[in-house]
Design a protein around this motif. Structure first.
Motif: not given
Length: 292
Positions: A151-154, A196-200, A245-249, A256-257
């Motif tokens: 929840g807090f950006p790198n 699932n689409y976001v994962l692709t 491959d950078i995920w905030l949450h 993701i869901q």
């Protein structure tokens, strides 16, 4: 403080001083008996209490404390609403200390005033000062190493929600940011398909359900308004790039869901009133220097 309470405190304080003075006067007088006389109190059959006045040196120590108390109560507040001859207050002392600190800060920052952001980022002395500013103002969210958390950006990578130019970083620090991922109004089946689409979109395509992802591609049109048709985000809106491959949450399918189903609200507080222009400039240079 009301007048009634003020007089109560004055009487209590003065009464105690007068009472202690009287007690010292009474006990300081010779007892009129020889030095071997006792009070008659005996403990453990042989331990007796002598009836002698205080030694002179001890008596005068008490007198000095009484005189000190009277002088203190004249110069400083201690008698109800009486403010003391010096008109001293905790607020005035704080303001004096604050003004002194501001003057010292100005002197410390003057040597960096003529340097631009790029030069500051390469100046070791400036970055040492800026690192302390970061620890005091930013580390509670972004971490002491500026690598963020869920929840807090790198701030040490090259992925920026609102851009990494000095102007954009300064705006984020001064004005803050309010990021909103709205609920999309999809049912749980549709959320699973879009997730699932976001994962692709990134390097984790092998973890996605291919059939579900194919169905989710059409639903992703709802997301293009913010994340763009190529899903690489939009810095004007703070919409993240979904192809890296950078995920905030969180990067797990369930995470993701959850984001898609429930939305997210993120707040970067404004520091406009907390930092001076010189401090903001140094902090901007420091954050700029962290990016790889």
């Amino acid at each position: 403080m009301s007048d009634g309470w003020s007089w109560y405190i004055i009487i209590l304080v003065i009464g105690n001083i007068v009472g202690v003075s009287w007690l010292l006067f009474v006990t300081a007088r010779p007892n009129g008996k020889d030095e071997e006389s006792t009070t008659g109190h005996v403990w453990d059959e042989t331990l007796e209490e002598y009836n002698n006045p205080l030694p002179s040196w001890w008596l005068w120590l008490f007198v000095i404390t009484i005189v000190f108390a009277l002088i203190y109560l004249y110069w400083y507040p201690g008698l109800g609403n009486y403010k003391g001859a010096l008109k001293w207050t905790q607020t005035s002392q704080f303001e004096e200390a604050r003004e002194e600190m501001i003057d010292r800060q100005k002197l410390a920052f003057e040597k960096f005033a003529d340097l631009d952001i790029t030069e500051l980022a390469k100046n070791p002395a400036a970055m040492q000062t800026a690192e302390r500013l970061f620890s005091n103002n930013c580390a509670s969210c972004h971490g002491s190493a500026a690598q963020g958390a869920k929840g807090f950006p790198n701030l040490t990578d090259n992925d920026w929600l609102y851009g990494n130019s000095p102007e954009q970083i300064e705006h984020s620090i001064v004005k803050g940011r309010a990021g909103v991922m709205p609920k999309l109004g999809l049912n749980e089946v549709q959320v699973a398909q879009v997730s699932n689409y976001v994962l692709t979109l990134g390097s984790r395509a092998a973890e996605a359900d291919a059939e579900e992802a194919k169905k989710g591609e059409a639903l992703f049109a709802t997301c293009m308004a913010c994340h763009g048709p190529d899903a690489k985000g939009n810095i004007l809106m703070g919409a993240p790039n979904l192809t890296d491959d950078i995920w905030l949450h969180g990067s797990e399918l369930a995470q993701i869901q959850d984001v898609i189903l429930n939305g997210r609200q993120s707040q970067m507080p404004a520091h406009e009133t907390l930092l001076t222009k010189a401090e903001t400039k140094l902090l901007t240079a420091y954050v700029t220097s962290l990016s790889k």
